[in-house]
Scaffold this active site. Structure first.
Site, short mmCIF file in Angstrom:
data_model
loop_
_atom_site.label_atom_id
_atom_site.label_comp_id
_atom_site.label_asym_id
_atom_site.label_seq_id
_atom_site.Cartn_x
_atom_site.Cartn_y
_atom_site.Cartn_z
N HIS A 56 0.85 -1.19 0.00
CA HIS A 56 0.00 0.00 0.00
C HIS A 56 0.89 1.24 0.00
O HIS A 56 1.93 1.26 0.66
CB HIS A 56 -0.88 0.02 1.24
CG HIS A 56 -1.86 -1.09 1.34
ND1 HIS A 56 -2.83 -1.13 2.30
CD2 HIS A 56 -2.01 -2.23 0.59
CE1 HIS A 56 -3.56 -2.22 2.16
NE2 HIS A 56 -3.07 -2.90 1.12
N GLU A 58 0.53 4.05 1.53
CA GLU A 58 0.66 4.63 2.86
C GLU A 58 1.73 3.89 3.67
O GLU A 58 2.49 4.51 4.41
CB GLU A 58 -0.69 4.57 3.61
CG GLU A 58 -1.84 5.21 2.87
CD GLU A 58 -2.54 4.29 1.88
OE1 GLU A 58 -3.50 4.75 1.26
OE2 GLU A 58 -2.12 3.13 1.70
N CYS A 89 -1.73 0.20 7.63
CA CYS A 89 -1.09 1.47 7.31
C CYS A 89 -1.22 2.46 8.46
O CYS A 89 -0.30 3.25 8.71
CB CYS A 89 -1.67 2.03 6.02
SG CYS A 89 -1.31 0.98 4.60
#
Length: 163
Positions: A56, A58, A89
């Site tokens: 991801h 993030e 995250c």
């Protein structure tokens, strides 16, 4: 807190990154890390299509910040993202000591769309950022970007237009 014009500019960049991800065959999420001087230091999109569901943007921003910024610099940063951080995250953000988070659409919005489209949820409980990391400063959503982000997720899941 109302989102500023600068916040919306960075969120639009996140949505552009999310669109880039979708067009590359990935999930539509994008994030930008901005330092305390308003300089973009890191920008990326989801890269989970190879099977590594931890890729991801993030999470990648948190790892980048831990390797490249001092603790005081990390605390002055803002992470902008097209969708509210997932639990993984959120935890990474808190552990690394990053500052404010600003998102375009919330976890609740995304979950609502998925349920309306009969799309199964993932294997991790969809929690709000502050349910995972209660001390983080969080702002969002941005109503100006909701329909654009919703459209990206509709396309990802092959949902017919108008649903």
């Amino acid at each position: 807190m109302a989102l500023s014009d600068a916040d919306l500019t960075h969120l639009r960049q996140c949505v552009d990154l999310a669109r880039e991800g979708l067009e590359a065959g990935d999930e539509p999420f994008g994030s930008v890390l901005v330092d305390g001087s308003c300089v973009v230091r890191f920008a990326d999109r989801n890269r989970v299509q190879d099977g590594d569901q931890t890729r991801h943007p993030e999470f990648e921003a948190a790892k980048w910040a831990a390797q490249h910024l001092a603790a005081d610099e990390r605390g002055a940063c803002t992470v902008y993202t097209s969708g509210e951080h997932c639990a993984m995250c959120s935890a990474a953000h808190a552990w690394v000591g990053l500052g404010r988070i600003v998102y375009a659409v919330s976890t609740d919005q995304l979950v609502g769309w998925l349920r309306a489209w009969d799309v199964p949820l993932g294997p991790v409980v969809p929690l709000a950022i502050n349910a995972v990391a209660p001390g983080l400063a969080v702002d969002g959503p941005a109503p100006e970007l909701e329909q654009e982000v919703r459209e990206l997720h509709r396309r990802l899941h092959g949902i017919p237009e108008g649903r």
